[in-house]
Design an enzyme around this catalytic site. Structure first.
Site, PDB file in Angstrom:
ATOM      1  N   GLU A  38       0.820  -1.197   0.000  1.00  0.00           N
ATOM      2  CA  GLU A  38       0.000   0.000   0.000  1.00  0.00           C
ATOM      3  C   GLU A  38       0.870   1.270   0.000  1.00  0.00           C
ATOM      4  O   GLU A  38       1.759   1.431   0.850  1.00  0.00           O
ATOM      5  CB  GLU A  38      -0.925  -0.023   1.229  1.00  0.00           C
ATOM      6  N   THR A  80      -5.668   1.316  -5.639  1.00  0.00           N
ATOM      7  CA  THR A  80      -5.221  -0.082  -5.545  1.00  0.00           C
ATOM      8  C   THR A  80      -5.870  -0.950  -6.609  1.00  0.00           C
ATOM      9  O   THR A  80      -5.209  -1.796  -7.229  1.00  0.00           O
ATOM     10  CB  THR A  80      -5.568  -0.691  -4.161  1.00  0.00           C
ATOM     11  N   HIS A 195      -1.629   3.103   4.704  1.00  0.00           N
ATOM     12  CA  HIS A 195      -2.667   3.828   3.941  1.00  0.00           C
ATOM     13  C   HIS A 195      -2.866   5.206   4.561  1.00  0.00           C
ATOM     14  O   HIS A 195      -2.839   5.342   5.781  1.00  0.00           O
ATOM     15  CB  HIS A 195      -3.979   3.033   3.966  1.00  0.00           C
ATOM     16  N   ASP A 254       1.681  -0.123  -4.936  1.00  0.00           N
ATOM     17  CA  ASP A 254       0.460  -0.017  -5.753  1.00  0.00           C
ATOM     18  C   ASP A 254       0.293   1.363  -6.411  1.00  0.00           C
ATOM     19  O   ASP A 254      -0.166   1.476  -7.535  1.00  0.00           O
ATOM     20  CB  ASP A 254      -0.794  -0.442  -4.964  1.00  0.00           C
ATOM     21  N   HIS A 255       0.663   2.429  -5.693  1.00  0.00           N
ATOM     22  CA  HIS A 255       0.474   3.799  -6.219  1.00  0.00           C
ATOM     23  C   HIS A 255       1.140   4.766  -5.249  1.00  0.00           C
ATOM     24  O   HIS A 255       1.644   4.343  -4.208  1.00  0.00           O
ATOM     25  CB  HIS A 255      -1.017   4.137  -6.386  1.00  0.00           C
TER      26      HIS A 255
END
Ligand code: GP9
Ligand code: MN
Length: 402
Positions: A38, A80, A195, A254-255
Site C-alpha cells: 500500500e 489499488t 494507507h 500499488d500507487h
C-alpha cells in the site's frame, strides 16, 4: 467491434518482445506470491530518518533479487484496484472512474485465467470488506478461485489500526491459508497499514516520524517501516513453511502515498525543489522479483505495472505472444525503456514528458517538444486503444486465450 479489435491486436503484437531464454521458464511449476504494498513509493528505498533505515528489510531483499529502480505506477482514480487491473490485464485503467466498478462485466483475458489453465490454484488475500472496490465481483470475472477477505481473518481492536487489520497480523494469519493451498499456487497479498492518513500505534513505530510542516508526510515513514517489518516476518514464515524455495516472490508498490499537496514537506525530505519533472519521478514505486537460485541485480529499464503480466507469465514458462497486452517482458533483451502514466505523462530513456512539456532527463531542462513528439504518438495510441477495448468490451470478440 471485431475490426477495431484486430487493429489493436496488430498494434500490440507489433510491440511484443521476445522473452530472454535465460529467464523464460526459470520459475516453471513454482508458486507465484505477489505482495502489493500500500502507497509505497521508491523514494523511501535506501533512505534513512535520523540514521535509521526506512525499509531495512527491502533494502536487504533487493540485494538478493531483481530490483527495478525505474518502475512506475500507472494508476488513476481506482488506486489499488487500478494497480490490480494493470497486473492482471496489462491494460491501462481508465482516465476517470475505477474500471473495477464501471466495467466489471467485461470479458478479460487475465494473468489469473492463464495461470488457472496452467494448473495453478489462485487466490487474493486482503483483510478488507470483500466488496471494497467491487473486488468480490471483479475477482470472479478475473478467474480467482478464492478471495480471503475481512470475514476470513480474526480482526480485533488489538490487531487493527487506521483502515483495519495491521499488516503483521494480516501476514501472520495469511500464512495459514497459504500452507493449505495445493501447489503450484498464485497468491496476491494486499497490505493496508501504510494507507493515508498513516496512523500507527506507539508500539509499532520502529523509527521516528519525520519533522516537517506536513503531519501526513511525517507519519508516512513509520508506517512504511512497519510494513517493511511485516514483510520481513512473512518471508521468514515462508522459509519456515518450506515455501520460500518453491516460489517466485514479487513485491511492488500499488500507487503514490504522498500527493503533491505535500510538496513543500517533501522538498525538505529530498533536499531539492520539486518541479513538474520531479513530480513525475516521484511516481516510481518499487518492484522486487525474487527468483530462487538466481542472484539478482538492479535493472534500470524504464518500466511500469503494465509490464508485470508478460514478465511474470514468461518467468513461469507460459507464453503470452498471442495475447493483447500493452506491456512487455522486463527481462527481454531489447526491453522497451518506455512508460506511459495514466495522465498522459511518459518517460523514455532520455526524455520525460508531462503537462505539455518535454524535459531532457540528464539535465532536467525543458527542451523543444520535437524531442518528445515521436513518443507522444505512441503514448496517446496506447491509452486510446486500451480505453477502446474497455469501453467497447472488445475482448468478447477474441478467443485468443482458448
Ligand atoms: C482497500 C485498499 C486501499 O481495500 O485496497 O485502497 P486504496 O484507497 O489504496 O485504493
Ligand atoms: Mn492502495
Amino acid at each position: 467491434n471485431g475490426d477495431d479489435l484486430s487493429t489493436i491486436k496488430n498494434y500490440t503484437h507489433a510491440r511484443y518482445k521476445q522473452p530472454n531464454p535465460d529467464f523464460f521458464g526459470v520459475g516453471k511449476g513454482k508458486n507465484l506470491i505477489i505482495i502489493s504494498m500500500e502507497s509505497t513509493q521508491s523514494f523511501v528505498i535506501g533512505k534513512t530518518i535520523n540514521g535509521e533505515e526506512i525499509t531495512p528489510f527491502l533494502n536487504h531483499f533487493i540485494k538478493e533479487s531483481y530490483y527495478f529502480d525505474q518502475f512506475y505506477h500507472q494508476t488513476g482514480q481506482g488506486k489499488t484496484s487500478d494497480s490490480e487491473f494493470l497486473l492482471d490485464n496489462s491494460m491501462y485503467p481508465l482516465g476517470s472512474g475505477a474500471v473495477f466498478f464501471t466495467h466489471v462485466n467485461n470479458s478479460y483475458q487475465t494473468m489469473t485465467k492463464k495461470l488457472v489453465e496452467n494448473g495453478y490454484h489462485t487466490a487474493s488475500l486482503h483483510a478488507n470488506n470483500k466488496s471494497f472496490w467491487n473486488r468480490d465481483l471483479m475477482y470472479k470475472n478475473f478467474g480467482y478461485h478464492e478471495f480471503f477477505s475481512m470475514s476470513n481473518y480474526n480482526i480485533s481492536g488489538q490487531n487493527s489500526v487506521g483502515w483495519g487489520m495491521k499488516d503483521i497480523d494480516f501476514f501472520d494469519q495469511s500464512i495459514d491459508y497459504l500452507k493449505e493451498l495445493s501447489p503450484p499456487f498464485y497468491t496476491k497479498l494486499i497490505t493496508l497499514t501504510n494507507h493515508f492518513p498513516f496512523e500507527l500505534n506507539e508500539e509499532d513505530r520502529f523509527i521516528d516520524e519525520f519533522n516537517s510542516g506536513s503531519e501526513v508526510l511525517n507519519r508516512y515513514f513509520p508506517t512504511v517501516r512497519y510494513t517493511d517489518e511485516a514483510i520481513k516476518l512473512f518471508i521468514e514464515d515462508l522459509k519456515k513453511e518450506g515455501l520460500y524455495d518453491d516460489s517466485i516472490i514479487v513485491i511492488y508498490g500499488d500507487h503514490y502515498g504522498i500527493s503533491a499537496n505535500h510538496n513543500k514537506a517533501m522538498e525538505q525530505f529530498l533536499g531539492e525543489p520539486i518541479t513538474r519533472f520531479e513530480e513525475v519521478q516521484l511516481q516510481k514505486v518499487p518492484l522486487i522479483i525474487h527468483i530462487p537460485g538466481m542472484k539478482g541485480e538492479t535493472i534500470s529499464n524504464i518500466s511500469g505495472q503494465i509490464d508485470l503480466r508478460p514478465t511474470l507469465l514468461h518467468l513461469l514458462g507460459i507464453t503470452s505472444k498471442r495475447d493483447i497486452q500493452f506491456g512487455t517482458d522486463l527481462f527481454a533483451k531489447d526491453s522497451k525503456d518506455f512508460v506511459v502514466l495514466r495522465d498522459g505523462s511518459f518517460v523514455t530513456e532520455d526524455y520525460l514528458f508531462t503537462k505539455e512539456t518535454c524535459f531532457k532527463k540528464d539535465t532536467k531542462e525543458v527542451v523543444n517538444m520535437s524531442h518528445c513528439e515521436p513518443y507522444k504518438e505512441q503514448a496517446v495510441n496506447d491509452l486510446n486503444y486500451s480505453d477502446k477495448i474497455i469501453y467497447g468490451d472488445l475482448l468478447r470478440f477474441s478467443n485468443q486465450d482458448k
